[in-house]
Design a protein around this motif. Sequence first.
Motif, PDB file in Angstrom:
ATOM      1  N   MET A   1       0.850  -1.191   0.000  1.00  0.00           N
ATOM      2  CA  MET A   1       0.000   0.000   0.000  1.00  0.00           C
ATOM      3  C   MET A   1       0.886   1.241   0.000  1.00  0.00           C
ATOM      4  O   MET A   1       1.727   1.405   0.891  1.00  0.00           O
ATOM      5  CB  MET A   1      -0.896  -0.013   1.233  1.00  0.00           C
ATOM      6  CG  MET A   1      -1.972   1.044   1.219  1.00  0.00           C
ATOM      7  SD  MET A   1      -3.372   0.624   0.152  1.00  0.00           S
ATOM      8  CE  MET A   1      -4.124  -0.730   1.057  1.00  0.00           C
ATOM      9  N   LEU A   2       0.706   2.100  -0.968  1.00  0.00           N
ATOM     10  CA  LEU A   2       1.512   3.307  -1.050  1.00  0.00           C
ATOM     11  C   LEU A   2       1.054   4.330  -0.020  1.00  0.00           C
ATOM     12  O   LEU A   2      -0.129   4.642   0.087  1.00  0.00           O
ATOM     13  CB  LEU A   2       1.400   3.931  -2.442  1.00  0.00           C
ATOM     14  CG  LEU A   2       2.252   3.340  -3.562  1.00  0.00           C
ATOM     15  CD1 LEU A   2       2.021   4.125  -4.839  1.00  0.00           C
ATOM     16  CD2 LEU A   2       3.723   3.340  -3.209  1.00  0.00           C
ATOM     17  N   GLU A   3       2.000   4.854   0.724  1.00  0.00           N
ATOM     18  CA  GLU A   3       1.716   5.942   1.651  1.00  0.00           C
ATOM     19  C   GLU A   3       1.578   7.260   0.874  1.00  0.00           C
ATOM     20  O   GLU A   3       2.235   7.466  -0.145  1.00  0.00           O
ATOM     21  CB  GLU A   3       2.858   6.109   2.650  1.00  0.00           C
ATOM     22  CG  GLU A   3       3.112   4.897   3.524  1.00  0.00           C
ATOM     23  CD  GLU A   3       2.415   4.975   4.856  1.00  0.00           C
ATOM     24  OE1 GLU A   3       1.703   5.961   5.104  1.00  0.00           O
ATOM     25  OE2 GLU A   3       2.578   4.034   5.653  1.00  0.00           O
ATOM     26  N   ILE A   4       0.719   8.125   1.362  1.00  0.00           N
ATOM     27  CA  ILE A   4       0.674   9.507   0.881  1.00  0.00           C
ATOM     28  C   ILE A   4       1.239  10.357   2.009  1.00  0.00           C
ATOM     29  O   ILE A   4       0.616  10.491   3.060  1.00  0.00           O
ATOM     30  CB  ILE A   4      -0.761   9.952   0.535  1.00  0.00           C
ATOM     31  CG1 ILE A   4      -1.326   9.073  -0.586  1.00  0.00           C
ATOM     32  CG2 ILE A   4      -0.791  11.417   0.122  1.00  0.00           C
ATOM     33  CD1 ILE A   4      -2.781   9.364  -0.913  1.00  0.00           C
ATOM     34  N   ILE A   5       2.445  10.881   1.823  1.00  0.00           N
ATOM     35  CA  ILE A   5       3.103  11.635   2.887  1.00  0.00           C
ATOM     36  C   ILE A   5       3.162  13.107   2.524  1.00  0.00           C
ATOM     37  O   ILE A   5       2.917  13.494   1.381  1.00  0.00           O
ATOM     38  CB  ILE A   5       4.517  11.091   3.174  1.00  0.00           C
ATOM     39  CG1 ILE A   5       5.431  11.293   1.975  1.00  0.00           C
ATOM     40  CG2 ILE A   5       4.467   9.625   3.557  1.00  0.00           C
ATOM     41  CD1 ILE A   5       6.873  10.899   2.233  1.00  0.00           C
ATOM     42  N   SER A   6       3.491  13.933   3.490  1.00  0.00           N
ATOM     43  CA  SER A   6       3.513  15.375   3.251  1.00  0.00           C
ATOM     44  C   SER A   6       4.734  15.765   2.429  1.00  0.00           C
ATOM     45  O   SER A   6       5.788  15.126   2.509  1.00  0.00           O
ATOM     46  CB  SER A   6       3.515  16.141   4.575  1.00  0.00           C
ATOM     47  OG  SER A   6       4.769  16.047   5.194  1.00  0.00           O
ATOM     48  N   GLY A   7       4.599  16.832   1.666  1.00  0.00           N
ATOM     49  CA  GLY A   7       5.727  17.330   0.891  1.00  0.00           C
ATOM     50  C   GLY A   7       6.875  17.757   1.778  1.00  0.00           C
ATOM     51  O   GLY A   7       8.052  17.641   1.395  1.00  0.00           O
ATOM     52  N   ALA A   8       6.565  18.224   2.980  1.00  0.00           N
ATOM     53  CA  ALA A   8       7.608  18.675   3.894  1.00  0.00           C
ATOM     54  C   ALA A   8       8.523  17.538   4.328  1.00  0.00           C
ATOM     55  O   ALA A   8       9.671  17.767   4.723  1.00  0.00           O
ATOM     56  CB  ALA A   8       6.965  19.319   5.117  1.00  0.00           C
ATOM     57  N   ALA A   9       8.029  16.298   4.254  1.00  0.00           N
ATOM     58  CA  ALA A   9       8.824  15.151   4.703  1.00  0.00           C
ATOM     59  C   ALA A   9       9.720  14.583   3.607  1.00  0.00           C
ATOM     60  O   ALA A   9      10.563  13.721   3.883  1.00  0.00           O
ATOM     61  CB  ALA A   9       7.900  14.059   5.215  1.00  0.00           C
ATOM     62  N   VAL A  10       9.570  15.063   2.386  1.00  0.00           N
ATOM     63  CA  VAL A  10      10.265  14.440   1.257  1.00  0.00           C
ATOM     64  C   VAL A  10      11.791  14.547   1.393  1.00  0.00           C
ATOM     65  O   VAL A  10      12.512  13.579   1.141  1.00  0.00           O
ATOM     66  CB  VAL A  10       9.799  15.058  -0.072  1.00  0.00           C
ATOM     67  CG1 VAL A  10      10.656  14.567  -1.223  1.00  0.00           C
ATOM     68  CG2 VAL A  10       8.344  14.711  -0.318  1.00  0.00           C
ATOM     69  N   LYS A  11      12.298  15.716   1.771  1.00  0.00           N
ATOM     70  CA  LYS A  11      13.751  15.889   1.883  1.00  0.00           C
ATOM     71  C   LYS A  11      14.338  14.907   2.884  1.00  0.00           C
ATOM     72  O   LYS A  11      15.371  14.276   2.630  1.00  0.00           O
ATOM     73  CB  LYS A  11      14.083  17.325   2.289  1.00  0.00           C
ATOM     74  CG  LYS A  11      15.578  17.631   2.260  1.00  0.00           C
ATOM     75  CD  LYS A  11      15.844  19.117   2.502  1.00  0.00           C
ATOM     76  CE  LYS A  11      17.338  19.395   2.406  1.00  0.00           C
ATOM     77  NZ  LYS A  11      17.634  20.838   2.620  1.00  0.00           N
ATOM     78  N   LYS A  12      13.672  14.738   4.035  1.00  0.00           N
ATOM     79  CA  LYS A  12      14.150  13.783   5.046  1.00  0.00           C
ATOM     80  C   LYS A  12      14.044  12.356   4.533  1.00  0.00           C
ATOM     81  O   LYS A  12      14.929  11.525   4.745  1.00  0.00           O
ATOM     82  CB  LYS A  12      13.319  13.945   6.325  1.00  0.00           C
ATOM     83  CG  LYS A  12      13.727  13.001   7.449  1.00  0.00           C
ATOM     84  CD  LYS A  12      15.108  13.349   8.002  1.00  0.00           C
ATOM     85  CE  LYS A  12      15.383  12.695   9.358  1.00  0.00           C
ATOM     86  NZ  LYS A  12      15.296  11.242   9.366  1.00  0.00           N
ATOM     87  N   LEU A  13      12.958  12.048   3.821  1.00  0.00           N
ATOM     88  CA  LEU A  13      12.785  10.722   3.240  1.00  0.00           C
ATOM     89  C   LEU A  13      13.910  10.407   2.272  1.00  0.00           C
ATOM     90  O   LEU A  13      14.527   9.330   2.334  1.00  0.00           O
ATOM     91  CB  LEU A  13      11.434  10.643   2.535  1.00  0.00           C
ATOM     92  CG  LEU A  13      11.158   9.409   1.671  1.00  0.00           C
ATOM     93  CD1 LEU A  13      11.120   8.155   2.521  1.00  0.00           C
ATOM     94  CD2 LEU A  13       9.859   9.568   0.894  1.00  0.00           C
ATOM     95  N   ASP A  14      14.184  11.327   1.364  1.00  0.00           N
ATOM     96  CA  ASP A  14      15.266  11.127   0.396  1.00  0.00           C
ATOM     97  C   ASP A  14      16.604  10.949   1.099  1.00  0.00           C
ATOM     98  O   ASP A  14      17.409  10.082   0.733  1.00  0.00           O
ATOM     99  CB  ASP A  14      15.339  12.314  -0.569  1.00  0.00           C
ATOM    100  CG  ASP A  14      14.175  12.362  -1.548  1.00  0.00           C
ATOM    101  OD1 ASP A  14      13.413  11.380  -1.599  1.00  0.00           O
ATOM    102  OD2 ASP A  14      14.034  13.373  -2.248  1.00  0.00           O
ATOM    103  N   THR A  15      16.857  11.762   2.123  1.00  0.00           N
ATOM    104  CA  THR A  15      18.123  11.684   2.860  1.00  0.00           C
ATOM    105  C   THR A  15      18.289  10.325   3.517  1.00  0.00           C
ATOM    106  O   THR A  15      19.366   9.709   3.467  1.00  0.00           O
ATOM    107  CB  THR A  15      18.199  12.800   3.916  1.00  0.00           C
ATOM    108  OG1 THR A  15      18.108  14.066   3.260  1.00  0.00           O
ATOM    109  CG2 THR A  15      19.501  12.730   4.691  1.00  0.00           C
ATOM    110  N   ASP A  16      17.233   9.837   4.156  1.00  0.00           N
ATOM    111  CA  ASP A  16      17.292   8.534   4.826  1.00  0.00           C
ATOM    112  C   ASP A  16      17.529   7.411   3.820  1.00  0.00           C
ATOM    113  O   ASP A  16      18.316   6.484   4.076  1.00  0.00           O
ATOM    114  CB  ASP A  16      15.992   8.276   5.583  1.00  0.00           C
ATOM    115  CG  ASP A  16      15.854   9.145   6.823  1.00  0.00           C
ATOM    116  OD1 ASP A  16      16.815   9.884   7.142  1.00  0.00           O
ATOM    117  OD2 ASP A  16      14.786   9.094   7.467  1.00  0.00           O
TER     118      ASP A  16
END
Length: 503
Positions: A1-16
């Motif tokens: 199931m694909l999560e729908i996350i906030s745009g603000a979290a994208v930079k941290k997601l990419d970094t991790d």
Amino acid sequence: MLEIISGAAVKKLDTDFIAEKGITSHRLMENAAQAFCDWFEGEYHRNDKVGIFCGHGNNGGDGLAIGRLLWRKGYDVIIFLVGGDAKVSADCRLNRELLPDKLPAISMSSDDIAHMEFDLNVVVDAMLGIGVNRPLAGDFLNMVIKLNALPNVNRVAVDIPTGLPSDECLEGEAFKADVTVTFQYPKFSLMFPEHAAFVGILHVANIGIGNKFMRQFSQNRYYLQRKDVVSRHLNFSRFAHKGDFGRVLLVGGSYGSMGAIRMAAEASLRTGSGLATCLVPSCGVDILQASLPEIQVFSSSSEKYLSLPYVKEGLERFDAVGIGPGMGTTAEAEDFLLDFLMTFKGPKVIDADAINILARNKGIQQYLGREDVLTPHIKEFERLVGICENHKQRLEKALEFSKAHGCVLVLKGAHTCISFPDGTQYFNSTGNKHMATGGAGDVLTGMITSFLGQGYGVKNAVLCGVYQHGLAGEIASVDKKRGTIATDIIKAIPKSYVTLGVD
């Protein structure tokens, strides 16, 4: 199931993700560009003239990488650089340096934007990405206005259309895409009907970021896809009999509005119900018996409207009930609904006029429970909860209503949203504009009621019903386009099983 996350979290997601995999941010950008190009090759010819409009951030970096990869594949590509060189991101700068010498890249000044004529078949928007937090201005606004006005071109947005915020409603102007190719997960604002003219058709491209990286940013919003639905379907034995496939009751209809309950009943049968019965005013008995011989019919005491008394004996034999299509909103219908909700405690789909009665008489809402599914369209929903400023507020109020009343609320429309009392929301990925036709909602009522009757449980019944309803609509509209009507959707339900590979 694909999560729908906030745009603000994208930079941290990419970094991790980058740290975990031991890759560079540029490598991740290459993955995104390759995923876009894989999709693009299936849609456009190499002799198409492709203009890629790039900004100076990471969205522009994606566009530059896409231009380079498409050019190497033999596409007729030209790159346009918008916004000057101020604050160019590191990966965007690197992708500028990697452009082949023979690949045209034109820096666009304000004067160029105003006077240049573009001879293009495909426009690819990679100017601004998910970081937009204010209305467009300057060169980006002027370029978006210019591109939106181009005749006879296909417009494709990379990740998100320029000007569209990732989590809020649009203020001002944005790029109007025919298709938006978003990376890994759909951005929240792409689900809003107010943004339909800017998003176009939504395609989610997998760039290799696993769910475990996204779960840490979960907001309990999910994007429902085929793989999530197939596993939720039940398998029945070859020795199963019609009782095993569920006994359902469809309640509704009134004088001049018998078609709605008939379509709901037929949809329940096409979805797999073993036995379907209709409870209607006496004026509808002959209509239903003649037009749909596979169902049983019994009537309330009134000739034209559902009314008291009605036959309560034997209601316990039904596994699920769908109530509301075409029933009217008379005082008699209101009394009928109250009595019915107090009497039948099994799983129910509550739709159409039954929802309008619930909106008018708030006291009846106390009888809603965890096995009840409300399926309002936007207008019906706002009768329930009040006028909303925008779709984001509707989604918030839908979740609040679901939690407060312990029921499931299906807010119908593009990317139909299903709110559960546990705080989760699911957005559908199937369906299209050709389903905007009278009776389509009655078909959904019949389908969800059928799955409830077959023993799917409330969550699986709703998720399968909503997804497969949209899929049937897509199948029906392939050769009918805007000529699609609700009964076409019903006829396509069996083909939706074939498409899913469900026996």
